[in-house]
Design a protein around this motif. Structure first.
Motif, short mmCIF file in Angstrom:
data_model
loop_
_atom_site.label_atom_id
_atom_site.label_comp_id
_atom_site.label_asym_id
_atom_site.label_seq_id
_atom_site.Cartn_x
_atom_site.Cartn_y
_atom_site.Cartn_z
N ASN A 59 0.83 -1.20 0.00
CA ASN A 59 0.00 0.00 0.00
C ASN A 59 0.86 1.25 0.00
O ASN A 59 0.53 2.25 -0.61
CB ASN A 59 -0.92 0.02 1.23
CG ASN A 59 -2.01 -1.01 1.11
OD1 ASN A 59 -2.29 -1.49 0.02
ND2 ASN A 59 -2.59 -1.39 2.23
N GLU A 83 1.75 2.20 -3.42
CA GLU A 83 0.70 2.83 -4.19
C GLU A 83 0.48 4.25 -3.71
O GLU A 83 0.07 5.11 -4.46
CB GLU A 83 -0.60 2.03 -4.05
CG GLU A 83 -0.56 0.70 -4.80
CD GLU A 83 -1.67 -0.22 -4.36
OE1 GLU A 83 -1.64 -1.39 -4.77
OE2 GLU A 83 -2.55 0.20 -3.60
N SER A 84 0.72 4.52 -2.45
CA SER A 84 0.41 5.83 -1.93
C SER A 84 1.63 6.75 -1.97
O SER A 84 1.48 7.93 -1.71
CB SER A 84 -0.10 5.72 -0.50
OG SER A 84 0.95 5.25 0.34
N ARG A 131 4.39 9.35 -2.83
CA ARG A 131 4.24 10.50 -3.68
C ARG A 131 5.33 10.52 -4.76
O ARG A 131 5.05 10.86 -5.90
CB ARG A 131 4.30 11.78 -2.85
CG ARG A 131 3.90 13.02 -3.65
CD ARG A 131 3.90 14.29 -2.81
NE ARG A 131 2.89 14.28 -1.78
CZ ARG A 131 2.61 15.33 -1.00
NH1 ARG A 131 3.29 16.45 -1.15
NH2 ARG A 131 1.70 15.25 -0.06
N ASN A 178 2.73 9.18 1.89
CA ASN A 178 2.16 10.40 1.31
C ASN A 178 1.45 11.24 2.36
O ASN A 178 0.31 11.69 2.18
CB ASN A 178 1.21 10.06 0.16
CG ASN A 178 0.88 11.28 -0.70
OD1 ASN A 178 1.53 12.32 -0.61
ND2 ASN A 178 -0.16 11.16 -1.51
N GLN A 179 2.12 11.42 3.46
CA GLN A 179 1.53 12.20 4.57
C GLN A 179 2.40 13.41 4.84
O GLN A 179 3.62 13.29 4.95
CB GLN A 179 1.45 11.35 5.84
CG GLN A 179 0.65 10.07 5.70
CD GLN A 179 -0.85 10.35 5.77
OE1 GLN A 179 -1.26 11.34 6.34
NE2 GLN A 179 -1.63 9.48 5.17
#
Lengths: 583, 457
Positions: free
Chosen positions: A41, A44-45, A47, A503-504
């Motif tokens: 995951n 996929e996330s 950036r 991506n946070q």
């Protein structure tokens, strides 16, 4: 101590042992599967990838064959006017890299604005040769269709050219429009044909035995000398026996049709990005407005099945600029062109109901009608309202970021470059040439000023050092630089740590007002190291200008570091659709 | 594993301690072994999961794994390889393609003026739908029709019939640019039969209710010569032989003319001689686009002298003046078009002008709002004014008013007692020519919608 107590103590020790070792193992066991999933995951996330930013899109992988698929002329008009494809608006371009630039591909090659281009290179354009080889030029046919008189020849080298004649009452007009536009579109980055101006003595042309054409009476027969004399009869008397001709070199490969400005080609595996989401096709609205390329429709594109290094694939070209600038190919450009679609019901109804009292603005324009320039002006021209002959799905979905990108490319054409480009048109009237140069420059400025300021126009981001301790992020304001805005802008930045894998973002402090176009990069703004060893930081920079409140939407600049190496890896610009007439 | 875990936990509650068999006392050793075994298993799972997640890339250092945007995009392309289909046109596009092919044949049949082609016959209004075959060859012997070539011979012929029994057969030959000069000559011959020509009586006071019809049959042939010394100016003359005859009309809707009117009072009804006609004309055409003018003008004058070959009764002369002017207001998108047309006939004492050669008013071009041939007499005046404006690049709108009168005496041709027609029209056009015109015309008598494929003026 009793034996029970000993046993109890032993039991307690065991429990502690389990707690120390067992619980972590339990946790590990429980979490191992989700962790694996979490790893997937995270990918996929994430950036940014380690290979960002991409500068090459490998859309030239081998394709064994494709079908020849030519678009229907009337259908293209009907479809785009009345049967508009059901596609969403407000979507972003998909073929940009993380810096917002368009990678090199079968559609596009980065040239002006991305790398230095000399005037010599711009003037040379796409030309790999110097025109038809001197020596024997042999007529091999005369294509049907189109509205300008033309025929095909083979030169001494064996290369094939289409020779196009200017209409006798408009000498130099369409050929000059083609020459100028070809150079500009090539410098921008599009694939275009090689065009040359040559002077031909009709009697020097040879005719290939068996070459045929469909004559004026509709009969297909062999070409002979009388035909050639007839084709040139309107010109010879005026030009001392030498006739100016635009020679367009055949594009290599096998023609396989045209491309639409939406969707993808279903038999081309390289074509995975819907055309209405390609930045260069969207931003072509800016370029087309500048050069009044009102005929910028699917039918003036060209797909060729191209061979290179043993691979075959489709390469995409723009064609046919004979109705650009002030030219309408066989006549002056119509005043309506660029100002109104073929079918625009609101205007038609107003025209009918007002009994002619309502006059569109373009009806009142007075043109300086040089025969070799046609109708091309800059005073009435409004880039926000310019439109092609009929709606174009890619143009209609251009957003502020697309427009900024296009306008920035246009801004790289200096006055000297434009002087040199127009000189390739070899206009015989110096006043006409001067007028064309001036008009192109003024329209350039209008396009740049309008489109570059529709979004926060910060660019030229660099990592630098200054009097501040530590690295800094510097930038420029493209709107101020190009004269689109007064130098009254102020800036503010908010820094974020970026966890790239998840991506946070996490804000680091408050928004900081900047003294100028420079921001110190806080040490604490770096996120955790990702799987490639990079750490990321994000700066959201807002601009404040009294004339442009929309600039407060921040430009998002992403930086990454590995060790001491810092680089800019991402630039994301606000996309809010600018105000312009859509349909 | 869980079972082992549960077993360990079970032993923790102390309940099982007392009941645990002797082997349980040595559980801690086995427990530790189990713990270590489990942890190793856990680590193996974790590692394999991680490596599984990295399965796209090459093994090696973490910084150079197969995590790659370019590879992700390539995967998408490779996935598309499995679902390729050739592009196909949709049903609408296919239908349009067929229609274009059909239009190609239609144009070849209808509009290709080289060789055999379809013709509608050029019949007057009310003739029904015309159909026929034509044969045209321009610039015979030459490949091209360019105006610079000399001695260009054009041949044109047609035979057409209509759904209301009109017929026309004719042929003409022209030679243009004789010896490279601006001189041209032409000869033509034609036979017509128009069996339902309307007749309302003569003079300005004829009644619409007296509508009747008659048959007009004619054979005529002749030659013309003309000169175009400068662009737009043409001078010419000709001589023609005409053989008309009149008969009872065949329109079942209306009575034949001799049953409504006293044929003795209709000049030319009872006997129809053959005629010689001599013409002379001059016109000057400086319209910007003759087929859809927006500026300039056209002015022409013609004189015709008819000589009765048989009865010495119907000699007469006729003058026609026609002028139109197009005034831009103030640009090409708004135009005021004005037209004046006067036809005057003149005969000596004892001679008459046969009714079938008298000028008429009414119809799609001359006094809209009235039926074709509504007014007829020896002299006629027609005035038209149209305000045209471009509503769309392919369509102009027009507000128009026509005014006219007929009169037996030339002196009565003035601006009094004019009949008026007025209305609004749509004109569909290309950049050069009118394609179709739809006029909604009103008059004191009726409303008439008119669909025509030629301009009014």
């Amino acid at each position: 101590m009793s034996s029970n107590r000993i046993k109890e103590n032993h039991t307690e020790r065991l429990w502690r042992l389990r707690m120390v070792f067992g619980m972590p193992v339990l946790l590990l066991l429980v979490s191992v599967q989700p962790l694996a999933q979490r790893t997937e995951n995270m990918q996929e996330s994430r950036r940014f990838y380690p290979d960002d930013p991409l500068w090459e899109d490998n859309d030239m992988m081998h394709v064994p064959s494709v079908k020849v698929f030519e678009l229907e002329k009337q259908y293209d008009f009907l479809e785009n006017t009345f049967l508009a494809p059901d596609l969403p608006y407000g979507t972003e371009a998909l073929n940009t890299n993380t810096l917002g630039e368009v990678p090199d591909s079968a559609w596009w090659t980065n040239r002006i604005g991305v790398r230095e281009m000399s005037i010599t290179e711009i003037v040379r354009g796409p030309d790999t040769v110097d025109g038809p080889a001197p020596g024997k030029w042999t007529i091999i046919g005369r294509p049907e269709g189109g509205i300008t008189p033309k025929f095909t020849i083979k030169d001494a080298r064996g290369d094939t050219y289409i020779f196009k004649l200017d209409p006798p009452h408009m000498l130099e007009l369409p050929s000059s429009a083609e020459m100028v536009s070809t150079k500009i579109f090539h410098a921008l980055g599009f694939n275009v044909a090689q065009d040359f101006l040559v002077w031909v003595k009709p009697e020097d042309l040879e005719i290939k035995p068996g070459a045929t054409w469909k004559d004026a009476k509709g009969k297909r027969r062999e070409i002979d000398r009388e035909d050639v004399d007839y084709w040139f009869q309107e010109y010879v008397g005026r030009t001392n026996g030498q006739v100016r001709v635009l020679a367009s070199k055949f594009i290599p490969g096998k023609p396989v049709g045209e491309y639409k400005h939406y969707g993808t080609r279903p038999d081309d595996p390289n074509d995975v990005i819907p055309h209405e989401r390609r930045r260069e096709l969207r931003a072509m609205r800016v370029f087309a407005a500048w050069l009044n390329h009102d005929d910028s429709r699917a039918l003036n594109t060209f797909d060729t099945f191209y061979e290179e290094d043993g691979r075959t694939f489709i390469k995409h070209f723009l064609l046919d600029f004979g109705s650009n600038l002030g030219s309408g190919s066989t006549n002056f450009q119509e005043p309506r062109a660029g100002n109104e679609y073929y079918w625009q019901p609101g205007q038609i109804i107003r025209g009918i109901a007002s009994l002619g009292i309502y006059q569109r603005g373009w009806m009142k324009v007075r043109y300086q009608e040089y025969p070799s320039i046609g109708r091309y002006e800059s005073d009435f021209f409004d880039p926000a309202k310019w439109k092609p002959e009929y709606p174009n799905p890619a143009f209609d979905r251009m957003d502020a970021a697309d427009a900024f990108w296009g306008a920035k490319l246009v801004s790289n054409f200096t006055d000297e470059m434009i002087d040199a480009i127009v000189s390739t048109a070899r206009l015989s009237d110096p006043k006409a040439e001067a007028y064309l140069i001036e008009t192109i420059k003024k329209r350039r400025d209008k396009c740049v000023h309008w489109w570059i300021s529709r979004t926060n126009p910060l660019d030229e981001f660099k990592i630098g050092t200054s009097s501040n301790p530590g690295p800094t992020l510097t930038f420029e304001n493209a709107a101020i630089r190009t004269g689109a805005a007064s130098p009254k802008a102020a800036y503010a930045v908010t820094w974020y740590r970026l966890d790239n894998l998840g991506n946070q973002e996490e804000a680091v402090g408050e928004q900081l007002r900047l003294a100028g176009p420079e921001a110190a990069i806080p040490e604490g703004s770096w996120g955790p190291e990702d799987d490639a060893g990079y750490r990321y930081s994000v700066a959201r920079i807002s601009s404040f200008h009294p004339d442009f409140p929309n600039w407060q939407e921040p430009v998002v600049v992403s930086l990454r570091r590995r060790g001491e190496k810092l680089e800019i890896v991402g630039i994301e610009r606000p996309r809010k659709t600018p105000t312009y007439a859509r349909r | 594993m869980l079972k082992l875990l549960k077993l360990c936990l079970h032993k923790e509650d102390g309940v099982g301690v007392k009941s645990v068999p002797r082997r349980t006392v040595v559980c801690p050793g086995r427990f530790l072994f189990t713990l270590i075994f489990v942890e190793l298993i856990g680590l193996a799972c974790l590692s394999s999961s991680y490596l599984l997640a990295q399965s796209d890339g090459e093994s090696g250092q973490v910084e150079e794994t197969t995590v790659s945007r370019a590879l992700d995009i390539q995967k998408e392309r490779q996935a598309k390889v499995t679902i390729l289909v050739p592009p196909e046109k949709g049903s609408v596009e296919k239908g349009l393609n067929k229609m274009e092919q059909g239009m190609g044949y239609f144009n070849a049949v209808m509009g290709s003026f080289h060789g055999f082609h379809y013709t509608t016959g050029g019949f007057p209004a009310g003739a029904g739908w015309g159909y026929g075959l034509g044969f045209t060859q321009n610039a015979i012997g030459h490949r091209y029709e360019g105006s610079k070539l000399a001695n260009l011979i054009d041949f044109d012929s047609a035979a057409a019939y209509s759904t209301r029994d009109y017929y026309r057969v004719g042929a003409s030959v022209r030679m243009r640019n004789i010896a490279g000069s601006p001189l041209s000559i032409g000869v033509a011959a034609e036979g017509i039969e128009f069996p339902e020509e309307d007749f309302f009586g003569l003079g300005p006071d004829s009644n619409e209710s007296d509508r009747s019809d008659y048959l007009l049959r004619s054979l005529h042939g002749g030659a013309d010569i003309w000169l175009e010394p400068v662009k737009g100016l043409r001078l010419g003359g000709g001589a023609h032989y005409l053989s008309p005859s009149i008969g009872s009309g065949r329109d079942p809707r209306y009575p034949t003319a001799e049953k409504v009117f006293d044929s003795r009072e209709i000049p030319g009804w009872q006997v129809q001689p053959d005629f010689f006609r001599y013409d002379g004309y001059v016109d000057f055409d400086f319209r910007d686009k003759p087929m859809n003018p927006r500026s300039g003008g056209y002015y022409g004058a013609r004189f015709s002298n008819y000589r009765d070959r048989e009865f010495n009764r119907y000699d007469f002369r006729q003058w026609t003046f026609d002028g139109s002017q197009y005034i831009q207001l103030p640009n090409q998108y708004r135009v005021l078009a004005l037209r004046a047309n006067v036809v005057m006939s003149d005969s000596d004492t004892g001679f008459e002008v046969p009714f079938y050669y008298m000028p008429d008013l009414g119809g799609a071009i001359r006094l809209r709002g009235f039926r074709e041939y509504r007014f007829r007499d020896e002299n006629a005046l027609l005035l038209s004014a149209e305000y045209r404006w471009e509503a769309w690049w392919a369509m102009d709108m027009a507000l128009f008013v026509d005014a006219g009168k007929v009169a037996h005496r030339k002196a009565d041709i003035d601006f009094s007692n004019l009949e008026y027609g007025y209305g609004v029209g749509l004109r569909f056009h290309s950049s050069k020519a009118l394609v179709a015109r739809l006029d909604f015309a009103f008059s004191k008598e009726r409303f008439i919608p008119l669909l025509r494929f030629e301009h009014v003026f």
